[in-house]
Design a protein around this motif. Structure first.
Motif, short mmCIF file in Angstrom:
data_model
loop_
_atom_site.label_atom_id
_atom_site.label_comp_id
_atom_site.label_asym_id
_atom_site.label_seq_id
_atom_site.Cartn_x
_atom_site.Cartn_y
_atom_site.Cartn_z
N GLY A 98 39.78 40.35 50.73
CA GLY A 98 40.83 40.99 51.16
C GLY A 98 41.71 41.16 50.38
O GLY A 98 43.02 42.04 49.90
N SER A 99 41.73 39.41 48.84
CA SER A 99 42.78 39.90 47.76
C SER A 99 41.63 40.83 46.46
O SER A 99 41.95 40.11 45.47
CB SER A 99 43.37 38.95 47.75
N VAL A 100 40.66 41.19 46.45
CA VAL A 100 39.72 41.04 45.39
C VAL A 100 40.49 42.23 44.74
O VAL A 100 40.48 43.09 44.55
CB VAL A 100 38.72 41.36 45.96
N THR A 101 40.81 41.53 43.30
CA THR A 101 40.91 42.13 42.38
C THR A 101 40.64 42.05 40.54
O THR A 101 39.99 41.15 40.35
CB THR A 101 42.13 41.72 42.28
N PRO A 102 40.10 42.86 39.65
CA PRO A 102 39.92 42.54 38.94
C PRO A 102 40.99 41.54 37.89
O PRO A 102 40.82 40.49 37.15
CB PRO A 102 40.01 43.88 37.54
N LEU A 103 42.16 41.81 38.56
CA LEU A 103 42.80 40.93 37.84
C LEU A 103 43.16 39.77 38.26
O LEU A 103 43.55 38.12 37.63
CB LEU A 103 45.20 41.02 38.03
N ALA A 104 41.85 38.68 39.51
CA ALA A 104 42.11 37.21 39.63
C ALA A 104 40.63 36.86 37.94
O ALA A 104 40.52 35.90 38.58
CB ALA A 104 41.16 37.89 41.12
N ALA A 105 40.53 38.19 37.34
CA ALA A 105 39.63 37.44 35.93
C ALA A 105 40.10 36.42 36.27
O ALA A 105 39.63 35.86 34.62
CB ALA A 105 39.08 38.25 35.44
N ILE A 106 41.93 35.51 35.50
CA ILE A 106 42.33 35.32 35.20
C ILE A 106 42.42 33.94 35.27
O ILE A 106 42.13 33.14 34.33
CB ILE A 106 43.93 35.94 35.46
N ASN A 107 41.42 33.95 36.38
CA ASN A 107 40.58 32.23 36.98
C ASN A 107 39.35 32.45 36.96
O ASN A 107 39.51 30.90 37.43
CB ASN A 107 41.04 32.46 38.32
N ALA A 108 39.06 33.58 36.30
CA ALA A 108 37.60 33.16 36.06
C ALA A 108 37.29 32.61 34.61
O ALA A 108 37.96 32.83 33.61
CB ALA A 108 36.75 34.55 35.92
N GLU A 109 36.11 31.67 34.12
CA GLU A 109 35.83 31.10 33.01
C GLU A 109 35.16 32.28 32.31
O GLU A 109 34.64 33.49 32.80
CB GLU A 109 34.86 29.80 33.13
N GLY A 142 45.07 51.60 33.46
CA GLY A 142 43.80 51.12 32.99
C GLY A 142 44.18 50.11 31.83
O GLY A 142 42.74 49.91 31.48
N ALA A 143 43.98 51.37 31.02
CA ALA A 143 43.76 50.08 29.51
C ALA A 143 44.71 48.92 30.04
O ALA A 143 43.77 48.09 28.72
CB ALA A 143 44.45 51.51 28.18
N ALA A 144 45.26 48.77 30.08
CA ALA A 144 46.11 47.75 30.09
C ALA A 144 45.48 46.42 31.15
O ALA A 144 45.44 45.02 30.63
CB ALA A 144 48.13 47.64 30.84
N ILE A 145 44.70 46.66 32.10
CA ILE A 145 44.10 45.89 32.92
C ILE A 145 42.92 45.80 31.63
O ILE A 145 42.48 44.41 31.77
CB ILE A 145 43.02 47.20 33.88
N LEU A 146 41.80 46.41 31.03
CA LEU A 146 41.22 46.08 29.95
C LEU A 146 41.78 45.32 28.54
O LEU A 146 40.93 44.21 28.17
CB LEU A 146 40.78 47.67 29.57
N ASP A 147 42.58 45.18 28.86
CA ASP A 147 43.51 44.72 27.34
C ASP A 147 44.06 43.20 28.29
O ASP A 147 43.43 42.54 27.64
CB ASP A 147 44.64 44.70 27.09
N LEU A 148 44.46 43.00 29.33
CA LEU A 148 44.09 41.90 29.70
C LEU A 148 43.47 40.92 30.25
O LEU A 148 42.66 39.61 29.59
CB LEU A 148 46.05 41.55 31.49
N LEU A 149 41.45 41.76 30.12
CA LEU A 149 41.09 41.28 31.17
C LEU A 149 39.95 40.61 29.24
O LEU A 149 39.75 39.48 28.99
CB LEU A 149 39.53 42.46 31.54
N ARG A 150 40.82 41.32 28.48
CA ARG A 150 40.23 40.43 26.95
C ARG A 150 41.20 39.78 26.69
O ARG A 150 40.24 38.59 25.87
CB ARG A 150 40.34 42.17 25.84
N HIS A 151 42.66 39.84 26.54
CA HIS A 151 42.92 38.60 26.74
C HIS A 151 42.44 37.13 27.31
O HIS A 151 42.83 36.06 26.88
CB HIS A 151 44.05 38.55 26.78
N TRP A 152 41.62 37.09 28.42
CA TRP A 152 41.71 35.94 29.16
C TRP A 152 40.04 35.28 28.68
O TRP A 152 39.62 34.83 29.15
CB TRP A 152 41.51 36.26 30.52
#
Length: 167
Positions: A98-109, A142-152
């Motif tokens: 119910g809270s799934v989001t690509p931003l949760a990748a901040i918590n993923a190794e 969308g570009a910012a989401i990709l940037d965050l994912l790469r940052h993590w």
């Protein structure tokens, strides 16, 4: 796990513009339709999947997409997929269904989960996603989401996601 506080800190430190909307909890795309009516931009749904080889996937698509799960593996480069279990989601991403989001990748190794964003969302000016909880929505590019994912430390993929025809 860095959680929402870490997410907001990263948005600030990377100077990523976003808008935030608080709202009642939503657990399904149908429930979020009423909330989404007041929020401009592309709306999303997220699939937490596990492939036949044991790899976990987080796939973000437009909210109205009916993903063809039989054709999806060919599009993202994996074997047959099934939905991941809630305990794996909690362990890997630190969130509940119910809270799934690509931003949760901040918590993923890095390397623990493969993240895929539908190609149109990856280039959209405004994509609406949860900030690790289903009582709020963040709008960012969308570009910012990709940037965050790469940052993590992740290597996100943008892909054309196969969909089923609408009935």
């Amino acid at each position: 796990m860095r959680g929402e506080a870490g997410l907001l800190a990263d948005l600030e430190s990377l100077a990523i513009p976003f808008t935030a909307h608080e709202h009642a909890a939503v657990f399904t795309v149908a429930e979020s339709d009423a909330v989404n009516a007041d929020i401009p931009g592309a709306h999303t749904k997220n699939l937490f999947l596990k492939d036949a080889g044991g790899v976990f996937w987080l796939v973000t698509v437009p909210s109205d997409a009916r993903v063809d799960l039989k054709a999806l593996p060919g599009a993202i480069g994996c074997k047959r997929v099934s939905f991941g279990k809630a305990d794996d989601m909690q362990r890997l991403l630190g969130i509940a269904p119910g809270s799934v989001t690509p931003l949760a990748a901040i918590n993923a190794e890095p390397g623990s989960i493969a993240v895929v964003i539908e190609a149109g969302l990856a280039t959209a000016e405004r994509v609406n996603v949860h900030p690790l909880r289903n009582t709020a929505t963040l709008g960012l590019s969308g570009a910012a989401i990709l940037d965050l994912l790469r940052h993590w430390g992740h290597v996100p993929r943008a892909a054309t996601i196969p969909v089923q025809d609408k009935p």
